[in-house]
Design an enzyme around this catalytic site. Structure first.
Site, PDB file in Angstrom:
ATOM      1  N   GLU A 294       2.717  -5.367  13.519  1.00 52.61           N
ATOM      2  CA  GLU A 294       1.651  -5.520  14.453  1.00 52.61           C
ATOM      3  C   GLU A 294       0.809  -6.972  14.280  1.00 52.61           C
ATOM      4  O   GLU A 294       0.479  -7.392  15.101  1.00 52.61           O
ATOM      5  CB  GLU A 294       0.463  -4.246  13.958  1.00 52.61           C
ATOM      6  CG  GLU A 294      -0.526  -4.031  15.124  1.00 52.61           C
ATOM      7  CD  GLU A 294      -1.592  -2.977  14.831  1.00 52.61           C
ATOM      8  OE1 GLU A 294      -1.514  -2.760  13.527  1.00 52.61           O
ATOM      9  OE2 GLU A 294      -2.342  -2.856  15.578  1.00 52.61           O
TER      10      GLU A 294
ATOM     11  N   ARG B 240       0.877  -1.003  -0.016  1.00 52.36           N
ATOM     12  CA  ARG B 240      -0.018   0.061  -0.040  1.00 52.36           C
ATOM     13  C   ARG B 240       0.763   1.344   0.012  1.00 52.36           C
ATOM     14  O   ARG B 240       0.438   2.548  -0.481  1.00 52.36           O
ATOM     15  CB  ARG B 240      -1.207  -0.082   1.226  1.00 52.36           C
ATOM     16  CG  ARG B 240      -2.073  -0.771   0.815  1.00 52.36           C
ATOM     17  CD  ARG B 240      -3.061  -1.198   2.215  1.00 52.36           C
ATOM     18  NE  ARG B 240      -2.215  -2.313   3.008  1.00 52.36           N
ATOM     19  CZ  ARG B 240      -2.559  -2.512   4.139  1.00 52.36           C
ATOM     20  NH1 ARG B 240      -3.044  -1.642   4.962  1.00 52.36           N
ATOM     21  NH2 ARG B 240      -1.979  -3.776   4.545  1.00 52.36           N
TER      22      ARG B 240
HETATM   23  P1  AMP Z   1       4.031  -1.427  11.715  1.00 52.96           P
HETATM   24  O1  AMP Z   1       5.532  -1.974  11.119  1.00 52.96           O
HETATM   25  O2  AMP Z   1       3.629  -1.990  12.878  1.00 52.96           O
HETATM   26  O3  AMP Z   1       4.424   0.220  11.830  1.00 52.96           O
HETATM   27  O4  AMP Z   1       2.957  -1.567  10.643  1.00 52.96           O
HETATM   28  C1  AMP Z   1       2.762  -0.900   9.653  1.00 52.96           C
HETATM   29  C2  AMP Z   1       2.593  -1.514   8.101  1.00 52.96           C
HETATM   30  O5  AMP Z   1       1.566  -2.644   8.391  1.00 52.96           O
HETATM   31  C3  AMP Z   1       2.036  -0.631   7.149  1.00 52.96           C
HETATM   32  O6  AMP Z   1       2.593  -1.126   5.878  1.00 52.96           O
HETATM   33  C4  AMP Z   1       0.728  -0.592   7.059  1.00 52.96           C
HETATM   34  O7  AMP Z   1       0.263  -1.045   5.789  1.00 52.96           O
HETATM   35  C5  AMP Z   1       0.201  -2.117   7.954  1.00 52.96           C
HETATM   36  N1  AMP Z   1      -0.588  -1.989   9.061  1.00 52.96           N
HETATM   37  C6  AMP Z   1      -0.385  -2.164  10.376  1.00 52.96           C
HETATM   38  N2  AMP Z   1      -1.085  -1.915  11.066  1.00 52.96           N
HETATM   39  C7  AMP Z   1      -2.349  -1.593  10.438  1.00 52.96           C
HETATM   40  C8  AMP Z   1      -3.688  -1.196  10.603  1.00 52.96           C
HETATM   41  N3  AMP Z   1      -4.164  -1.197  11.569  1.00 52.96           N
HETATM   42  N4  AMP Z   1      -4.369  -0.851   9.330  1.00 52.96           N
HETATM   43  C9  AMP Z   1      -3.842  -0.891   8.403  1.00 52.96           C
HETATM   44  N5  AMP Z   1      -2.685  -1.341   8.016  1.00 52.96           N
HETATM   45  C10 AMP Z   1      -1.752  -1.603   9.142  1.00 52.96           C
END
Ligand code: AMP
Length: 172
Positions: free
Chosen positions: A95, A58
């Site tokens: 996450e 995305r």
């Molecule tokens: P992080 O590495 O935990 O900051 O997660 C960010 C990545 O995971 C991004 O590429 C987002 O597209 C996806 N992502 C994580 N949590 C969400 C969420 N609650 N909603 C949408 N995309 C998320």
């Protein structure tokens, strides 16, 4: 215009406990998407950069639009085994799970200035991994830019520990 109106929350997707922010309605509305890109472009002007690095998948959407608006090069950070030629790799915690990212070893000139871009900042693991890739390539991370920051997951703290600046268009 309130961009959050175009980013519905989907509870328990893709796993129980995750409050997933769906960007599809934003992309499907020409006016809202254009408005979001214009605002992200304005935020990007806080940085001096030569390349926008987009994170699969995305992040590609927003990084592509920003690279075009800014007249900068676009570099892709991809999931494993998608890029030809030699790559640098980084694994990271999400996450929801773990993953790896790769960039091509020959794509960023030494000392070039790179702005990292993704749709959502959650825990920050993805952007830190992307920053590590850029550093492995001998280039400079000037900062990060995201559409949406989920503040309770403290991704900004993780980025700050690595001295990586953050700009986010929306914070929830
Ligand atoms: P992080 O590495 O935990 O900051 O997660 C960010 C990545 O995971 C991004 O590429 C987002 O597209 C996806 N992502 C994580 N949590 C969400 C969420 N609650 N909603 C949408 N995309 C998320």
């Amino acid at each position: 215009m309130n961009i959050l109106d175009y980013l519905p929350t989907v509870p328990d997707f893709p796993k129980p406990g995750i409050m997933f922010k769906d960007i599809s309605p934003l992309l499907a509305d020409h006016r809202a998407f254009t408005y979001a890109i214009d605002q992200l472009y304005d935020l990007s002007n806080f940085y001096d950069f030569d390349y926008v690095l987009g994170i699969e998948s995305r992040g590609f959407i927003f990084a592509t639009a920003l690279a075009q608006a800014s007249k900068k090069g676009l570099v892709l950070a991809r999931k494993p085994n998608k890029l030809p030629r030699k790559v640098y790799s980084e694994s990271y915690g999400l996450e929801y799970g773990t993953d790896s990212l790769q960039i091509q070893q020959d794509i960023l000139p030494n000392d070039s200035k790179v702005l990292l871009m993704d749709d959502v900042l959650a825990t920050g693991g993805t952007l830190v991994a992307a920053a590590n890739l850029v550093r492995k390539a001998g280039a400079n991370v000037v900062g990060t830019l995201v559409l949406l920051e989920i503040t309770e997951l403290m991704g900004n703290n993780k980025l700050a520990k690595e001295n990586i600046p953050l700009k986010s268009l929306i914070q929830i």
